[in-house]
Design an enzyme around this catalytic site. Structure first.
Site, mmCIF file in Angstrom:
data_model
loop_
_atom_site.group_PDB
_atom_site.id
_atom_site.type_symbol
_atom_site.label_atom_id
_atom_site.label_comp_id
_atom_site.label_asym_id
_atom_site.label_seq_id
_atom_site.Cartn_x
_atom_site.Cartn_y
_atom_site.Cartn_z
ATOM 1 N N ASN A 42 0.854 -1.163 0.000
ATOM 2 C CA ASN A 42 0.000 0.000 0.000
ATOM 3 C C ASN A 42 0.905 1.232 0.000
ATOM 4 O O ASN A 42 1.752 1.381 0.879
ATOM 5 C CB ASN A 42 -0.900 -0.018 1.241
ATOM 6 N N HIS A 53 -3.367 0.597 -3.505
ATOM 7 C CA HIS A 53 -3.387 -0.441 -2.481
ATOM 8 C C HIS A 53 -2.340 -1.497 -2.837
ATOM 9 O O HIS A 53 -1.820 -1.520 -3.957
ATOM 10 C CB HIS A 53 -4.768 -1.080 -2.396
ATOM 11 N N GLU A 55 -2.461 -4.762 -3.476
ATOM 12 C CA GLU A 55 -2.759 -5.644 -4.602
ATOM 13 C C GLU A 55 -2.626 -4.901 -5.926
ATOM 14 O O GLU A 55 -2.111 -5.450 -6.906
ATOM 15 C CB GLU A 55 -4.177 -6.229 -4.468
ATOM 16 N N SER A 80 -7.382 -8.786 3.920
ATOM 17 C CA SER A 80 -8.513 -9.061 3.039
ATOM 18 C C SER A 80 -8.683 -7.936 2.016
ATOM 19 O O SER A 80 -8.728 -6.764 2.384
ATOM 20 C CB SER A 80 -9.768 -9.208 3.898
ATOM 21 N N CYS A 82 -10.061 -5.177 -0.527
ATOM 22 C CA CYS A 82 -11.246 -4.324 -0.631
ATOM 23 C C CYS A 82 -11.966 -4.580 -1.955
ATOM 24 O O CYS A 82 -11.510 -5.365 -2.796
ATOM 25 C CB CYS A 82 -10.831 -2.857 -0.527
ATOM 26 N N CYS A 85 -9.707 -3.716 -5.092
ATOM 27 C CA CYS A 85 -8.687 -4.727 -5.377
ATOM 28 C C CYS A 85 -9.320 -6.038 -5.824
ATOM 29 O O CYS A 85 -8.800 -6.715 -6.708
ATOM 30 C CB CYS A 85 -7.794 -4.922 -4.160
ATOM 31 N N ASP A 145 -8.096 5.275 4.387
ATOM 32 C CA ASP A 145 -7.678 4.246 3.432
ATOM 33 C C ASP A 145 -8.829 3.341 3.025
ATOM 34 O O ASP A 145 -8.918 2.928 1.884
ATOM 35 C CB ASP A 145 -6.536 3.408 4.000
#
Length: 148
Positions: A42, A53, A55, A80, A82, A85, A145
């Protein structure tokens, strides 16, 4: 299991690096076969980005690839993913996501599963501790975020 541990460890190292840079400690790696193709973290704070982010950073760092390539990948992430992503994961047809933890934040796991993506949650104590500590110390930044 040994390889999975190595891949999650690499994602965790990305998260730690992000934290050292003053960012949000979430890391990710993209794996093809048994090889890490790219890594990301991130970087919303570091790069003044609205979308970077972990990912997304890992996908960006992979460079331009054929969609068939992504269909043979697994993405590892310390937290986990979002909705944004998860959408990117679906867009490129990545069939599997391995998540370090979802206690600090429950992303769009059910949505991924509903689209046929295999989702595995490890509940890594060190991932949980890192995010819990960060959120406790940086509550406003964390809420920014995740869009609260």
């Amino acid at each position: 299991m040994i390889k999975m541990d190595e891949f999650m460890k690499a994602a965790y190292k990305e998260a730690q690096q992000g934290l050292q840079e003053g960012g949000i400690p979430i890391g990710s790696v993209l794996v093809h076969g048994c090889e890490i193709i790219s890594q990301g973290r991130n970087q919303r704070i570091q790069k003044e980005s609205s979308i970077l982010h972990a990912e997304m950073d890992a996908l960006e760092n992979a460079g331009r690839k054929n969609v068939d390539f992504y269909k043979e990948c697994i993405i590892y992430t310390t937290l986990s993913p979002c909705v944004m992503c998860s959408g990117a994961i679906l867009l490129y047809g990545i069939p599997e996501v391995v998540i370090g933890e979802n206690k600090s934040f429950m992303g769009a796991e059910d949505f991924l599963r509903s689209q046929g993506v295999k989702v595995k949650v490890i509940q890594s104590p060190r991932c949980i501790e890192m995010m819990s500590n960060f959120i406790e110390k940086n509550y406003e930044l964390w809420n920014e975020d995740i869009g609260l």
